[in-house]
Design a protein around this motif. Structure first.
Motif, mmCIF file in Angstrom:
data_model
loop_
_atom_site.group_PDB
_atom_site.id
_atom_site.type_symbol
_atom_site.label_atom_id
_atom_site.label_comp_id
_atom_site.label_asym_id
_atom_site.label_seq_id
_atom_site.Cartn_x
_atom_site.Cartn_y
_atom_site.Cartn_z
ATOM 1 N N THR A 98 0.854 -1.189 0.211
ATOM 2 C CA THR A 98 -0.085 -0.059 0.175
ATOM 3 C C THR A 98 0.841 1.299 -0.011
ATOM 4 O OG1 THR A 98 0.155 0.110 2.414
ATOM 5 C CG2 THR A 98 -1.877 -1.287 1.310
ATOM 6 N N LEU A 99 0.283 2.274 -0.633
ATOM 7 C CA LEU A 99 1.075 3.615 -0.483
ATOM 8 C C LEU A 99 1.513 4.060 0.691
ATOM 9 C CD1 LEU A 99 2.240 5.642 -2.517
ATOM 10 C CD2 LEU A 99 0.064 6.864 -2.506
ATOM 11 N N GLU B 82 4.472 2.783 2.607
ATOM 12 C CA GLU B 82 6.064 3.267 2.598
ATOM 13 C C GLU B 82 6.067 4.820 2.833
ATOM 14 O OE1 GLU B 82 7.443 2.334 -1.325
ATOM 15 O OE2 GLU B 82 6.828 0.155 -1.389
ATOM 16 N N ALA B 83 5.082 5.413 3.227
ATOM 17 C CA ALA B 83 5.326 6.908 3.626
ATOM 18 C C ALA B 83 5.964 6.989 4.994
ATOM 19 C CB ALA B 83 3.911 7.641 3.604
ATOM 20 N N SER B 84 6.815 8.076 5.248
ATOM 21 C CA SER B 84 7.297 8.560 6.204
ATOM 22 C C SER B 84 6.299 8.728 7.373
ATOM 23 C CB SER B 84 8.148 9.906 6.141
ATOM 24 O OG SER B 84 8.585 10.395 7.385
ATOM 25 N N GLY B 85 6.267 7.915 8.346
ATOM 26 C CA GLY B 85 5.238 8.145 9.376
ATOM 27 C C GLY B 85 4.069 7.297 9.027
ATOM 28 N N ARG B 86 4.062 6.596 7.688
ATOM 29 C CA ARG B 86 3.072 5.659 7.525
ATOM 30 C C ARG B 86 1.587 6.706 7.026
ATOM 31 N NH1 ARG B 86 5.267 0.437 7.970
ATOM 32 N NH2 ARG B 86 7.163 0.893 9.045
ATOM 33 N N GLN B 87 1.836 8.020 6.660
ATOM 34 C CA GLN B 87 0.659 8.659 6.505
ATOM 35 C C GLN B 87 1.363 9.793 5.188
ATOM 36 O OE1 GLN B 87 -1.945 10.194 9.703
ATOM 37 N NE2 GLN B 87 -0.034 9.761 10.949
ATOM 38 N N ALA B 88 0.417 10.380 4.378
ATOM 39 C CA ALA B 88 0.817 11.060 3.340
ATOM 40 C C ALA B 88 -0.551 12.040 3.268
ATOM 41 C CB ALA B 88 1.328 10.524 2.315
ATOM 42 N N VAL B 89 -0.282 13.019 1.948
ATOM 43 C CA VAL B 89 -1.452 13.605 1.453
ATOM 44 C C VAL B 89 -1.548 13.593 0.198
ATOM 45 C CG1 VAL B 89 -2.364 16.252 1.383
ATOM 46 C CG2 VAL B 89 -1.330 15.322 3.651
ATOM 47 N N THR C 143 5.211 -5.659 -5.907
ATOM 48 C CA THR C 143 5.514 -3.960 -6.386
ATOM 49 C C THR C 143 5.682 -3.233 -5.330
ATOM 50 O OG1 THR C 143 4.319 -4.515 -8.342
ATOM 51 C CG2 THR C 143 4.873 -2.275 -7.841
ATOM 52 N N HIS C 144 6.875 -2.503 -5.299
ATOM 53 C CA HIS C 144 7.152 -1.660 -4.292
ATOM 54 C C HIS C 144 7.764 -0.037 -4.858
ATOM 55 C CE1 HIS C 144 10.513 -4.141 -4.858
ATOM 56 N NE2 HIS C 144 11.184 -3.261 -4.440
#
Length: 714
Positions: free
Chosen positions: A55-56, A59-66, A131-132
């Motif tokens: 999931t997108l 892989e995000a910093s803090g496991r969160q993004a916008v 896929t990563h």
């Protein structure tokens, strides 16, 4: 008194490192300050947190993004003096576009290009891989000096862009040419990037033996790698000014050494991972007494894949971003190598690795590095070697197949030199590290000691460690190859564990470890999982050296894996704690099952057995929370007439003994106002299991909820 490791804090969305006076701060001293997009102002939508491989958000910093769609923006408050920004982002596979950039509301003439060209990597030959590598980084000189409190916004111009984190930096002026140096432009290099500058670089290196090759500000294109590099310095005007474009910079099996590489950028064009290709910044040997400093390395397969003689090499003060495989790999024979004060983000394999193939890495160290978001392996991995040190590093957000730090006898190939001497793991901070291993079908801990292919007989000293918000366990001892080799001679002395999804100690191998001054809080399931594999391979003995607290309980059933309880801590107090959690009820009508009330869809609903009041519905929040507000919903359609349900709110911390939180009261649901009822809970409420008992409904002879939402905020 327990030793206390470094602490990572999230202050106003800015990652900072705090350290007690007794210990060095974990991580690198960086020239930039990072601000998370989820803490910024946005008209987009926040995604995550999510720890699920593939999931997108995972892989995000803090496991969160916008996530931004066309016309939407995210606006950051600048945390420090800055004239440049680097943005971590993702766009859908196969797409490219740009972001408009605004400073204090004024649109800049230049835009920030974004692309999926270097993302979405498939490595089907690696078991357990999906896929990563979804994110990428793009940088921009803003052309003006900003002060703390100024605002920088990024706006989508059409392409969907998910923004993760922004790095704000004050870039100094370009350096000037050192006296006596040989400029690559004097040998015909083209600073526009149009011409092929390969031969000019080779000629400059040949002319500058014992001296300095100068790379002036500009863009230089190389079409093949450099070899025969020895007894020379390659120096640029700064990594924001002097940029070399090539996917293979230095490729040589040996060198007499004394190579000094500093202060420029090397940007590759590696879009896939092909392990047979030397698509690396450095492939092979720089020779003894060499150094790499102040570099910006991006879009390579590997930053530095080091074989042969690299004795006493120093790699420091550099950035390695967006590699499809390792950041740095000391691939055997390394002696006295120091890798320190570097920043690595978005590696497609181990960010930092020592692999003792052919002969052991000895007396080498990874010190004060910051590693973020390796997406298919470990933050730091030590595969064999003698007298190795891993000190004062900060590792965050590992994904599939990876721990924050792995100390392992996994050999991959022969001949391999197992761990020997003393392995020192000291002063490291691990944040949201550890992951589910799809090959094992069970998790990997934040810090793992692994007798994968042979027994761990080296002395392993793990001291002054901080583990924060591990989705699974803090310390894992395992024989990952399934053969049951022992893990021995381990001491864990001085650790602070704040939040684990499952356990503090995950012991799956025979052997022994001593624990002293290890304190834990927010443990998800139990203190210890002690179930060596294979089942009759032997026992793992945990010796209590004193000063331990908060993790004395043991998981009782070795036939089942503990599931994350308090794991995946969410810094967002507005998260719906009930969404997706297990729900049960005293009865259900037809297909209107209890889970419909926590599936995030207000149009689906739970309906109790009809004509059988009272009926109750219960959700397990996974851990005890200070819940302050409930939002109860029915489908918003006007077909649902207004009604009043009489509801009693009950709570429990153990799922068996329930107490009344709010007595029976009527709650009005009216489609004219969204068919929603808000329930404020008393300030002292603390519960894991939330139960709603319905004793009457003026609109239907059953209890009905389309969504039950629970929040920490009032």
């Amino acid at each position: 008194m327990p030793a206390i490791g470094a602490v990572v804090a999230l202050a106003a969305g800015t990652l900072v490192t705090l350290a007690p006076a007794a210990h060095a701060a974990a991580g690198a001293t960086l020239p930039f300050t990072s601000v998370e997009a989820e803490s910024a102002t946005t008209t987009g939508s926040r995604i995550g947190p999510d720890y699920t491989q593939g999931t997108l958000a995972s892989e995000a910093s803090g496991r969160q993004a916008v996530r931004l769609t066309s016309g939407q923006r995210v606006e950051f408050t600048v945390p420090r003096a800055a004239n440049a920004v680097n943005l971590a982002y993702s766009v859908p596979d196969g797409q490219s576009g740009s972001l408009d950039v605004y400073v204090n509301g004024t649109k800049l003439a230049k835009t920030l290009p974004v692309t999926a060209k270097y993302s979405y990597i498939d490595t089907g030959w690696i078991p357990g891989a999906k896929t990563h590598h979804f994110f990428d980084n793009a940088r921009l000189l803003l052309g003006q000096n900003l002060q703390p409190g100024d605002r920088v916004a990024f706006q989508s111009t059409g392409t969907q862009v998910t923004v993760d984190v922004a790095d704000f930096e004050q870039v100094g002026a370009a350096a000037t040419q050192p006296a006596g140096s040989v400029s690559v432009t004097s040998k015909g290099a083209d600073p526009s990037g149009n011409g092929d500058s390969t031969q000019a670089f080779r000629d400059a290196i040949a002319a500058a033996q014992g001296g300095v090759v100068w790379i002036p500000p500009g863009d230089y294109r190389l079409t093949s790698s450099l070899g025969g590099v020895q007894n020379v310095a390659l120096q640029g005007a700064g990594s924001w000014y002097s940029v070399v474009h090539t996917s293979r910079f230095i490729d040589q099996s040996s060198s007499s050494g004394n190579v000094r590489i500093k202060d420029f950028a090397v940007m590759g064009e590696v879009t896939e991972r092909v392990d047979s290709n030397p698509d690396n910044f450095v492939n092979g040997s720089l020779g003894p007494n060499s150094s790499v400093s102040g570099m910006w390395i991006q879009h390579m397969k590997v930053g530095l894949w080091l074989t042969g003689n690299n004795d006493n090499l120093v790699i420091d003060n550099s950035r390695i971003l967006d590699t499809t495989a390792d950041g740095i790999n000391l691939n055997g024979t390394a002696k006295g190598v120091r890798v320190r004060n570097n920043f690595l983000r978005n590696q497609g394999d181990d960010a930092l690795a020592m692999w003792s193939l052919y002969s052991p890495d000895t007396d080498s160290s990874f010190e004060n590095n910051t590693v973020s978001q390796p997406n298919l392996a470990n933050g730091i991995a030590i595969y064999g070697g003698t007298d190795i040190a891993v000190r004062n590093n900060l590792v965050s957000d590992t994904n599939a197949l990876g721990s924050g730090i792995a100390i392992s006898n996994q050999k991959f190939l022969d001949p391999f030199s197992p761990l020997a001497g003393t392995i020192t793991v000291e002063g490291n901070t691990l944040v949201r590290t550890g992951a589910m291993n799809p090959n094992w079908n069970h998790p990997m801990g934040a810090l793992r000691v692994d007798s994968y292919d042979s027994a761990v007989n080296a002395t392993v000293n793990i001291t002054n460690t901080t583990v924060t918000d591990s989705p699974y366990s803090a310390f894992e001892f395992v024989s990952g190859g399934g053969q049951g080799y022992p893990v021995r001679n381990v001491t864990v002395d001085g650790a602070t564990v704040r939040g684990t999804g499952t356990v503090v100690v995950q012991a799956e191998a025979q052997g022994a470890a001593t624990f002293r001054n290890v304190t834990a809080s927010g443990v998800g399931a139990a203190g210890i999982y002690n179930c060596p594999y294979p089942a009759n391979s032997g026992t793992f003995v945990l010796t209590d050296g004193g000063g331990n607290s908060g993790w004395s309980s043991t998981w009782a059933d070795c036939s089942t894996w503990p599931q994350p309880g308090q794991g995946n801590p969410d810094p967002d107090p507005n998260r719906n704690l009930a969404k997706g959690r297990p729900a049960t009820a005293t009865g259900s009508q037809d297909v209107y099952t209890p889970g419909k009330a926590v599936d995030g869809d207000a149009n689906s609903y739970w309906e109790s057995t009809n004509n059988a009041f009272p009926q109750s519905w219960t959700v397990d929040l996974g851990s005890s929370y200070a819940v302050r507000r409930l939002v109860l919903k029915l489908p918003p359609s006007s077909a649902w007439g207004a009604r009043t349900q009489t509801i009693t709110v009950l709570g429990s911390t153990d799922g068996s003994a329930y107490s009344t939180v709010l007595g029976a009261a009527g709650y009005r649901f009216d489609p004219a106002t969204g068919n929603t009822a808000t329930v404020a809970l008393p300030s002292g409420t603390n519960l894991r299991y939330l139960r709603l008992s319905v004793s009457a409904n003026t609109g239907w002879p059953a209890g009905q909820f389309s969504e039950v939402e629970a929040y920490l905020t009032s």
